[in-house]
Scaffold this motif. Structure first.
Motif, PDB file in Angstrom:
ATOM      1  N   ARG A   1     -47.806  57.237 -75.342  1.00  0.00           N
ATOM      2  CA  ARG A   1     -49.115  57.827 -75.658  1.00  0.00           C
ATOM      3  C   ARG A   1     -49.843  57.033 -76.736  1.00  0.00           C
ATOM      4  O   ARG A   1     -51.065  56.858 -76.675  1.00  0.00           O
ATOM      5  CB  ARG A   1     -48.935  59.278 -76.103  1.00  0.00           C
ATOM      6  CG  ARG A   1     -48.564  60.194 -74.948  1.00  0.00           C
ATOM      7  CD  ARG A   1     -48.325  61.618 -75.386  1.00  0.00           C
ATOM      8  NE  ARG A   1     -48.002  62.467 -74.247  1.00  0.00           N
ATOM      9  CZ  ARG A   1     -47.614  63.730 -74.336  1.00  0.00           C
ATOM     10  NH1 ARG A   1     -47.484  64.288 -75.529  1.00  0.00           N
ATOM     11  NH2 ARG A   1     -47.354  64.435 -73.259  1.00  0.00           N
TER      12      ARG A   1
ATOM     13  N   ASN B   1     -51.380  54.225 -75.160  1.00  0.00           N
ATOM     14  CA  ASN B   1     -52.211  54.623 -74.019  1.00  0.00           C
ATOM     15  C   ASN B   1     -51.701  54.000 -72.712  1.00  0.00           C
ATOM     16  O   ASN B   1     -52.466  53.439 -71.923  1.00  0.00           O
ATOM     17  CB  ASN B   1     -53.671  54.218 -74.264  1.00  0.00           C
ATOM     18  CG  ASN B   1     -54.627  55.025 -73.397  1.00  0.00           C
ATOM     19  OD1 ASN B   1     -54.299  56.128 -72.961  1.00  0.00           O
ATOM     20  ND2 ASN B   1     -55.796  54.466 -73.128  1.00  0.00           N
ATOM     21  N   ARG B   2     -50.386  54.108 -72.510  1.00  0.00           N
ATOM     22  CA  ARG B   2     -49.756  53.486 -71.340  1.00  0.00           C
ATOM     23  C   ARG B   2     -49.284  54.539 -70.324  1.00  0.00           C
ATOM     24  O   ARG B   2     -48.396  54.278 -69.521  1.00  0.00           O
ATOM     25  CB  ARG B   2     -48.554  52.641 -71.782  1.00  0.00           C
ATOM     26  CG  ARG B   2     -48.877  51.543 -72.760  1.00  0.00           C
ATOM     27  CD  ARG B   2     -49.649  50.416 -72.127  1.00  0.00           C
ATOM     28  NE  ARG B   2     -48.837  49.686 -71.167  1.00  0.00           N
ATOM     29  CZ  ARG B   2     -49.300  48.678 -70.433  1.00  0.00           C
ATOM     30  NH1 ARG B   2     -50.563  48.320 -70.530  1.00  0.00           N
ATOM     31  NH2 ARG B   2     -48.499  48.047 -69.598  1.00  0.00           N
TER      32      ARG B   2
ATOM     33  N   ASN C   1     -50.789  55.786 -67.687  1.00  0.00           N
ATOM     34  CA  ASN C   1     -51.043  55.413 -66.289  1.00  0.00           C
ATOM     35  C   ASN C   1     -50.067  54.353 -65.790  1.00  0.00           C
ATOM     36  O   ASN C   1     -49.609  54.410 -64.646  1.00  0.00           O
ATOM     37  CB  ASN C   1     -52.481  54.913 -66.134  1.00  0.00           C
ATOM     38  CG  ASN C   1     -53.493  56.046 -66.252  1.00  0.00           C
ATOM     39  OD1 ASN C   1     -53.170  57.198 -65.950  1.00  0.00           O
ATOM     40  ND2 ASN C   1     -54.692  55.747 -66.702  1.00  0.00           N
TER      41      ASN C   1
END
Length: 576
Positions: A206, A209-210, A212
């Motif tokens: 998180r 921001n990984r 996806n």
């Protein structure tokens, strides 16, 4: 798989009872069509009501006996399979507990979890199937053929055509399907690994921001296991229609040719009805064997993976008669020309390391990243064994001591603080099972943990969540240090255990440790110069070799590597 079945010895009586019950059940099912044939031939055709009632009662008793045998056999068989699964999990876990870190590196944590859970479930399920079918299917097949020949030998020629075709089909299926089952378990390993990393590393995922990309990684692993599963299921989907077609074609052939033989007077109606039943029993026995052959290859792949772990011999084992080996130098550690290579590595992690650490002294180890600091201290409790040289504890080579004796002398605080699910009390008491509340409180005081513990809702009874996710990094480290302190060992090993502490807490902790550990040997690995500069002896490592040994002042004058580390962290005013 047969290697695993040797663990069935404690359940030998139960297995024999199950086999006998299924044997009786098979005989009962083979007897029922003959009774039905007699009712038709002797009772209905001759209009003998008493005979029909008499044979009908026998049929009911046989059917009831059949049902009781099946229920009891399935109950006992399921208990045996579950008990075997329990025992295998226990054996596998105990085996893993004996492994050195090298064996864990080879197998992998995710694969070890899969082998202990899913692989054992596969073996468990196939055991129930084997106990049921290894007697029923062959007996029903052979017995059905014998009874069919007994009823009409000429009509039985139908089986000479159908059975070889079925055997060829099942053989082709096995040859095609067998390779996929091992691949499926390996893909499951990979899926577990991706899921485990995604869940344990959720904070990092998180933060960067990984989410996806992790979803894509999981989807890819999930799709791979799906694709292999689809290939296997397509084979199964193709097998079932062929089996059912064979069954239906056999029935049609029996009715057609049986009708001709009845019309010519060579066969009675009751015999043809019994013959149809025997034909169905023969075909269903092949269907059962086909299902068993579907499950066995996957269970075999799982059994191979379980046996792979059970067959691994731990590299680090106790010598015979080592339990009473005790040295005469309490807490004394000596490295003699120690060299260590990780498996498959081109270069040694550490080379020609020689030094000694004495009780009442603090020995600090400092060096750059990858210089071999953690590797060096991991050799003391025999997490790995030295490649060359020797390590003495209390004047005795660690390889000549039992692992339990050796590790009971050491309070080890690892680089990555590990806490277990349970209360703070439980986590500190992990270092000493019989630790009193007073000892736990004292250890927490020295570790500078009392303040944050007292601020928690339930104090020392507060629950630590899985992985210690409800406490900070510094709090984890202090609880890990308290766990080592409550043990009051001869040797303390702190592997970069102060890195998450602020300078004030670090200083207070080291001051408290000095008084508590004055009769013990203390080895500290640290990145901060401020943590090690007051040590009695500082060992400077550079690329796995000792670059210098001495106290802070001596090394400033004689060791370039140490001087470079110091100047990168401290100003001239701080040095003065």
């Amino acid at each position: 798989m047969l290697k695993l079945f040797k663990h069935l010895k404690p359940f030998a009586v139960s297995v024999i009872v199950v086999i006998l019950l299924f044997f009786i059940q098979s005989l009962a099912e083979l007897y029922l069509p003959t009774l039905m044939s007699d009712i038709v031939n002797e009772g209905i055709v001759k209009n003998d009501t008493n005979y029909i009632i008499h044979i009908g009662r026998i049929m009911i008793l046989v059917a009831l006996g059949d049902a009781v045998c099946v229920v009891v056999a399935n109950f006992i068989g399921s208990k045996v399979a579950v008990a075997l699964g329990r025992n295998l999990r226990d054996i596998l876990f105990k085996k893993a507990e004996k492994f050195s870190l090298h064996e864990f590196d080879k197998v992998g944590t995710a694969s070890m979890i899969t082998r202990t859970t899913n692989d054992i479930v596969q073996v468990q399920q196939v055991l129930v199937m084997i106990m049921r079918m290894m007697i029923s299917a062959p007996l029903m097949c052979i017995g059905g053929i014998i009874m069919a020949i007994h009823k009409d030998a000429e009509l039985s020629i139908i089986f000479a055509v159908v059975i070889p075709l079925l055997l060829i089909f099942i053989g082709v299926f096995l040859l095609k399907g067998l390779p996929y089952f091992r691949v499926m378990q390996e893909k499951l390993d990979k899926l577990n690994l991706v899921a485990r990393e995604g869940l344990t590393g959720i904070r990092v995922i998180r933060a960067f921001n990984r989410i996806n990309s992790e979803k894509k990684k999981f989807k890819k692993a999930n799709m791979e296991i799906r694709d292999v599963g689809l290939k296997v299921n397509r084979l199964m989907a193709g097998m079932m229609p062929v089996m059912m077609f064979s069954l239906s074609a056999t029935q049609i052939a029996v009715v057609w040719f049986g009708g001709l033989r009845i019309d010519s007077g060579h066969m009675q109606v009751g015999d043809m009805m019994a013959f149809i039943q025997y034909a169905m029993q023969i075909m269903f026995s092949f269907l059962m064997m086909a299902i068993m052959f579907v499950m066995i290859p996957r269970a075999q792949a799982s059994a191979v993976r379980i046996n792979e772990v059970l067959g691994m011999e731990p590299e680090i084992v106790d010598k015979e008669n080592v339990s009473n080996v005790q040295g005469d130098k309490r807490g004394y550690i000596e490295f003699k020309d120690v060299t260590f290579n990780y498996f498959g590595a081109e270069q040694p992690a550490i080379s020609n390391i020689s030094f000694s650490a004495k009780p009442g002294e603090i020995t600090a180890i400092i060096g750059g990243t990858g210089s071999g600091k953690s590797t060096l201290v991991n050799l003391i409790p025999r997490f790995y064994d030295v490649t060359e040289g020797s390590i003495l504890v209390d004047g005795v080579d660690v390889r000549d001591m039992s692992q339990e004796t050796l590790r009971s002398k050491i309070g080890f605080v690892p680089q990555k603080a590990v806490l277990f699910t349970g209360s703070i009390n439980d986590n500190i008491r992990y270092g000493k099972d019989d630790a009193t509340e007073e000892e736990i409180s004292k250890a927490a005081d020295i570790a500078q943990a009392t303040e944050f513990i007292s601020n928690m809702k339930d104090g020392f009874n507060s629950v630590i969540s899985q992985g210690g996710n409800n406490v900070s990094g510094g709090q984890k480290q202090r609880l890990s240090i308290a766990r080592a302190l409550v043990r009051r060992p001869e040797i303390y090993v702190f592997d970069d255990s102060f890195s998450a502490l602020d300078f004030k807490t670090d200083a207070r902790l080291r001051a408290a440790l000095k008084n508590e550990t004055k009769e013990s040997t203390v080895i500290i690995i640290a990145q901060r110069v401020s943590t090690v500069m007051d040590a009695d002896r500082i060992i400077v490592l550079d690329e796995g070799k000792i670059s210098g040994i001495g106290n802070h002042k001596e090394l400033l004058n004689t060791c370039d590597v140490y001087r470079e580390i110091v100047y990168s962290q401290l100003s001239e005013e701080e040095l003065a």
